[in-house]
Design a protein around this motif. Structure first.
Motif, PDB file in Angstrom:
ATOM      1  N   LEU A  24       0.961  -1.058   0.162  1.00 22.02           N
ATOM      2  CA  LEU A  24       0.101   0.033  -0.050  1.00 22.02           C
ATOM      3  C   LEU A  24       1.137   1.425  -0.191  1.00 22.02           C
ATOM      4  CD1 LEU A  24      -2.433   1.685   0.696  1.00 22.02           C
ATOM      5  CD2 LEU A  24      -2.047   1.075   2.869  1.00 22.02           C
ATOM      6  N   TYR A  25       0.241   2.289  -0.649  1.00 18.83           N
ATOM      7  CA  TYR A  25       1.248   3.459  -1.049  1.00 18.83           C
ATOM      8  C   TYR A  25       0.098   4.175  -0.600  1.00 18.83           C
ATOM      9  CZ  TYR A  25       4.592   7.339  -2.398  1.00 18.83           C
ATOM     10  OH  TYR A  25       5.698   8.441  -2.452  1.00 18.83           O
ATOM     11  N   THR A  26       1.241   5.536   0.256  1.00 16.12           N
ATOM     12  CA  THR A  26      -0.464   6.023   0.079  1.00 16.12           C
ATOM     13  C   THR A  26       0.564   7.754   0.468  1.00 16.12           C
ATOM     14  OG1 THR A  26       0.588   6.460   2.711  1.00 16.12           O
ATOM     15  CG2 THR A  26      -2.200   5.120   2.182  1.00 16.12           C
ATOM     16  N   CYS A  27      -0.525   9.026   0.026  1.00 18.46           N
ATOM     17  CA  CYS A  27       0.529   9.752  -0.570  1.00 18.46           C
ATOM     18  C   CYS A  27       0.659  10.387   1.000  1.00 18.46           C
ATOM     19  CB  CYS A  27      -0.209  10.572  -1.282  1.00 18.46           C
ATOM     20  SG  CYS A  27       0.216  10.148  -2.447  1.00 18.46           S
ATOM     21  N   GLY A  28       2.133  11.251   1.642  1.00 21.07           N
ATOM     22  CA  GLY A  28       1.589  11.858   2.855  1.00 21.07           C
ATOM     23  C   GLY A  28       2.000  13.060   2.552  1.00 21.07           C
ATOM     24  N   MET A  64       4.381   5.996   3.433  1.00 15.27           N
ATOM     25  CA  MET A  64       4.042   7.231   3.545  1.00 15.27           C
ATOM     26  C   MET A  64       5.621   7.886   3.096  1.00 15.27           C
ATOM     27  SD  MET A  64       1.591   9.362   5.776  1.00 15.27           S
ATOM     28  CE  MET A  64      -0.114   8.301   5.766  1.00 15.27           C
ATOM     29  N   ASN A  65       5.263   8.839   1.996  1.00 12.86           N
ATOM     30  CA  ASN A  65       6.329   9.319   1.754  1.00 12.86           C
ATOM     31  C   ASN A  65       6.147  11.006   2.400  1.00 12.86           C
ATOM     32  OD1 ASN A  65       3.924  10.654  -0.024  1.00 12.86           O
ATOM     33  ND2 ASN A  65       4.882  12.312  -0.678  1.00 12.86           N
ATOM     34  N   LEU A  66       7.087  11.837   2.865  1.00 13.57           N
ATOM     35  CA  LEU A  66       7.316  13.064   3.496  1.00 13.57           C
ATOM     36  C   LEU A  66       7.436  14.240   2.431  1.00 13.57           C
ATOM     37  CD1 LEU A  66       8.912  11.693   6.776  1.00 13.57           C
ATOM     38  CD2 LEU A  66       6.798  12.135   6.743  1.00 13.57           C
ATOM     39  N   GLU A 210       7.895  11.757  -7.047  1.00 12.25           N
ATOM     40  CA  GLU A 210       8.557  11.872  -6.051  1.00 12.25           C
ATOM     41  C   GLU A 210       8.386  10.100  -5.265  1.00 12.25           C
ATOM     42  OE1 GLU A 210       6.843  12.952  -1.780  1.00 12.25           O
ATOM     43  OE2 GLU A 210       7.525  14.519  -3.086  1.00 12.25           O
ATOM     44  N   CYS A 211       6.833  10.374  -5.992  1.00  9.43           N
ATOM     45  CA  CYS A 211       5.901   9.104  -5.388  1.00  9.43           C
ATOM     46  C   CYS A 211       5.761   8.701  -6.297  1.00  9.43           C
ATOM     47  CB  CYS A 211       4.112   9.713  -5.284  1.00  9.43           C
ATOM     48  SG  CYS A 211       3.600  10.979  -4.073  1.00  9.43           S
ATOM     49  N   SER A 212       6.053   8.495  -7.856  1.00  7.98           N
ATOM     50  CA  SER A 212       6.466   7.208  -8.370  1.00  7.98           C
ATOM     51  C   SER A 212       7.610   6.379  -8.220  1.00  7.98           C
ATOM     52  CB  SER A 212       6.080   7.784 -10.205  1.00  7.98           C
ATOM     53  OG  SER A 212       4.388   8.074 -10.584  1.00  7.98           O
ATOM     54  N   PRO A 235      -4.374  16.611 -10.163  1.00  7.96           N
ATOM     55  CA  PRO A 235      -3.197  15.391 -11.637  1.00  7.96           C
ATOM     56  C   PRO A 235      -2.480  15.225 -10.972  1.00  7.96           C
ATOM     57  CG  PRO A 235      -2.508  18.032 -10.792  1.00  7.96           C
ATOM     58  CD  PRO A 235      -3.653  17.295 -10.225  1.00  7.96           C
ATOM     59  N   HIS A 236      -2.218  14.834  -9.345  1.00  5.58           N
ATOM     60  CA  HIS A 236      -0.875  13.937  -8.974  1.00  5.58           C
ATOM     61  C   HIS A 236      -1.151  12.034  -8.995  1.00  5.58           C
ATOM     62  CE1 HIS A 236       1.944  13.195  -6.283  1.00  5.58           C
ATOM     63  NE2 HIS A 236       1.188  12.726  -5.035  1.00  5.58           N
ATOM     64  N   HIS A 237      -2.114  11.921  -8.728  1.00 11.03           N
ATOM     65  CA  HIS A 237      -2.321  10.504  -9.088  1.00 11.03           C
ATOM     66  C   HIS A 237      -2.648  10.215 -10.484  1.00 11.03           C
ATOM     67  CE1 HIS A 237      -3.653   9.795  -5.058  1.00 11.03           C
ATOM     68  NE2 HIS A 237      -2.352   9.831  -4.664  1.00 11.03           N
ATOM     69  N   ASN A 239      -0.818  11.707 -12.842  1.00 10.21           N
ATOM     70  CA  ASN A 239       0.835  12.150 -13.108  1.00 10.21           C
ATOM     71  C   ASN A 239       1.435  10.709 -13.121  1.00 10.21           C
ATOM     72  OD1 ASN A 239      -0.089  13.991 -14.442  1.00 10.21           O
ATOM     73  ND2 ASN A 239       0.633  15.975 -13.115  1.00 10.21           N
ATOM     74  N   GLU A 240       1.552  10.340 -11.429  1.00  9.24           N
ATOM     75  CA  GLU A 240       1.767   8.969 -11.088  1.00  9.24           C
ATOM     76  C   GLU A 240       1.689   7.561 -12.059  1.00  9.24           C
ATOM     77  OE1 GLU A 240       1.932   7.811  -6.860  1.00  9.24           O
ATOM     78  OE2 GLU A 240       1.622   9.585  -6.430  1.00  9.24           O
ATOM     79  N   ILE A 241       0.667   7.751 -12.313  1.00 11.76           N
ATOM     80  CA  ILE A 241      -0.032   6.145 -13.485  1.00 11.76           C
ATOM     81  C   ILE A 241       1.117   6.775 -14.550  1.00 11.76           C
ATOM     82  CG2 ILE A 241      -1.141   5.013 -14.833  1.00 11.76           C
ATOM     83  CD1 ILE A 241      -3.621   6.142 -12.727  1.00 11.76           C
TER      84      ILE A 241
HETATM   85 ZN   LIG Z   1       1.705  11.179  -3.845  1.00 11.62          ZN
END
Ligand SMILES: [Zn+2]
Length: 450
Positions: A24-28, A64-66, A210-212, A235-237, A239-241
C-alpha cells in the motif's frame, strides 16, 4: 474484503497480488506547516483501511512519503532563513506526534523526498530515453502527455481535445489547464540554496515524480493499492500512473482508493472563514485525540464529512457510553448474541469500509450487553477495536485516578451538593483538560481516562 476502485469505478475484491501481503502506498504530508484536520481525514481513512486488512489476516507493507522539497517548503525555509532540512524537521516531528495522538498505526516506511533524489533522477532519465519526456529551453524536464495514450484513465476524462502541448510548471493545476508537467525543475533564484545537480543542470524534482520513484523503490513496479484524498486524484495520481507506466510498460497499481472532502461546520475549511483547525487547535479547545479520531473514522470515507463541534460532543457522549459498558465486560465464553454483533461488524468493514454500519454493530453490542450483562464480551470489544482504535481498555479503578484529579472530583461533588453548577462545569472542564472524563448519574460521579 471488498473496496471501491477509483480506476474501474466498481466495488471489487481486494486480494493480494503476492504473499498474502497488501502493498500500500499512501500520499503523505508536505511538511511546511502543521497538518490540519482535513489532512487527518485522509490519514484516518488509510489507518482504518490498514487495520481492516490486518483484521482479515492479510499482511501489509505500507509506505507513506514525506514531501520535504516543493514550492511551499522552499518558500517557508527561505523566508525563515533556515536550511530546508531544519525547517521541515519541525513539521515532520509534529506530524508523527499528531499520528500518535490520533492512534494511527505507523506505516512500515516513511521515505523523505530529499533522501531519494538519485532515484527520481534515474526515473526521469528513463522517461527521457523512452522519448516521453523532454528538456525545455529553461533547463527543466517535462512529461509529454500526448506521448502516453493512457493519460486521463484514472480521472476518467478524455483529454484529446485539451492536449494543447502547453506546459505547466506548477505542481498543482486543474483539468482545464492540463498540459505537459514538470518532472525536473531548473534552479531559479527564488530556490536560494536548495538544489541538486542532475544531467540537466542544477534543479529539483517535481512533486509527482517523487511518489512514482519512491513507491516503486519500496513496493515494486506493480503493487496492490494506492490511496489519497480525492484532491490527489487529478493531477497528482494521474501523473504518477503516467510516469510509472510510461517507464516500465507495466500496470502501476491494481486498486486506487480516494476519500471525500472534509468540511467544517458545513463550510469549506479556510483561514479566512476562521474554521481552519490543526489537531493542536482542537486539543487546546479541550478535545482529546480519541474524540477527534472517533469523528474522523465514524463517517463513510466516500461521503463528505462535516466536522462540527456537536459531532465532537456526540463523540464524547458515545465514548462515555462505550467506556461504561467495557468497564463491566469480562473475558470468557462469548455469548451467541455478542458473536452475532461481531459478524455484523465484520461484514460492515469488509463492505467497502462501511464504518457507520460497523459503529451501529458496536452500539448494538453495547445495548445488548447493558441488557444481558457484559460477561464474555471483552474479547468482542477488543476484536472490534482492532479496526476502530477508539476503545479504552485501561485501568479505571478509583485508586488509579491521580491525586490532583481526585481533588477536583471532590471539589466538584461539593459544588454540586451546593447546586453551584457554574463551578461544577468549570471543574468538569479542568478535569477534562487533565485527560479525564467525569460523568454524572444518580449514584454520583464516575471518572474515566479520555
Ligand atoms: Zn503522492
Amino acid at each position: 474484503m471488498r473496496v471501491h476502485n477509483s480506476l474501474t469505478r466498481r466495488v471489487e475484491d481486494l486480494v493480494p497480488i503476492a504473499d498474502n501481503e497488501i502493498r500500500l502506498y499512501t500520499c503523505g504530508p508536505t511538511v511546511y506547516n502543521f497538518a490540519h484536520i482535513g489532512n487527518f481525514r485522509a490519514y484516518a481513512f488509510e489507518d482504518v483501511l490498514r487495520r481492516v486488512i490486518l483484521f482479515n489476516g492479510m499482511k501489509i507493507r505500507q509506505v507513506m512519503n514525506l514531501t520535504d522539497v516543493d514550492d511551499k517548503t522552499i518558500r517557508g525555509a527561505n523566508a525563515a532563513g533556515v536550511p530546508l532540512r531544519d525547517y521541515t524537521k519541525t513539521y515532520k516531528d509534529a506530524f508523527f506526534a499528531d499520528l500518535k495522538t490520533l492512534n494511527i498505526q505507523p506505516a512500515e516506511v516513511y521515505p523523505a523526498a530529499t533522501d531519494h533524489i538519485p532515484e527520481m533522477i534515474a526515473l526521469v532519465e528513463r522517461l527521457v530515453e523512452k522519448g516521453v519526456a523532454y528538456k525545455s529551453d529553461d533547463g527543466s524536464v517535462y512529461f509529454g502527455v500526448r506521448k502516453f495514450p493512457g493519460y486521463g484513465k484514472l480521472a476518467h476524462i478524455d483529454f484529446d481535445n485539451q492536449r494543447t502541448g502547453a506546459r505547466c510548471a506548477a505542481d498543482e493545476y486543474d483539468k482545464e489547464n492540463v498540459g505537459d508537467f514538470a518532472l525536473w525543475k531548473a534552479w531559479e533564484p527564488s530556490d536560494g540554496p536548495v538544489g541538486w545537480d542532475s544531467p540537466w543542470g542544477r534543479g529539483r524534482p517535481g512533486w509527482h515524480i517523487e511518489c512514482s520513484a519512491m513507491s516503486m523503490k519500496y513496493l515494486g513496479e506493480t503493487f496492490d493499492l494506492h490511496t489519497g484524498g480525492i484532491d490527489n486524484l487529478f493531477p497528482h495520481h494521474e501523473n504518477e500512473i503516467a510516469q510509472a507506466e510510461a517507464a516500465t510498460g507495466k500496470p502501476f497499481v491494481k486498486t486506487w482508493m480516494h476519500c471525500a472532502h472534509l468540511r467544517v461546520n458545513g463550510e469549506k475549511m479556510s483561514k479566512s472563514l476562521g474554521n481552519f483547525y490543526t489537531l493542536r487547535d482542537l486539543m487546546e479547545k479541550g478535545w482529546s485525540g480519541r474524540e477527534i479520531r472517533y469523528v474522523l473514522v465514524n463517517a463513510h470515507y466516500r461521503s463528505g464529512l462535516n466536522f462540527a463541534f456537536d459531532a465532537l460532543e456526540d463523540a464524547r457522549r458515545s465514548l462515555e457510553r462505550i467506556d461504561r459498558c467495557v468497564a463491566k465486560a469480562t473475558e470468557g465464553a462469548v455469548p451467541a448474541w455478542a458473536a452475532a454483533r461481531l459478524d455484523e461488524f465484520s461484514a460492515a468493514v469488509n463492505d467497502d469500509l462501511n464504518m457507520p454500519k460497523a459503529f451501529a454493530a458496536l452500539f448494538a453490542l453495547v445495548r445488548d450487553a447493558n441488557v444481558n450483562g457484559a460477561e464474555g464480551t471483552l474479547g468482542v470489544f477488543r476484536r472490534m477495536d482492532e479496526v476502530l482504535g477508539v476503545i479504552f481498555f485501561g485501568a479505571k479503578a478509583a485508586d488509579d485516578i491521580p491525586a490532583d484529579v481526585q481533588a477536583m472530583l471532590d471539589a466538584r461533588a461539593a459544588a454540586r451538593a451546593e447546586k453551584n453548577w457554574a463551578e461544577s462545569d468549570r471543574l468538569r472542564d479542568a478535569i477534562a483538560a487533565a485527560g479525564w472524563v467525569v460523568t454524572d448519574s444518580k449514584s454520583g460521579q464516575s471518572c474515566v481516562r479520555r
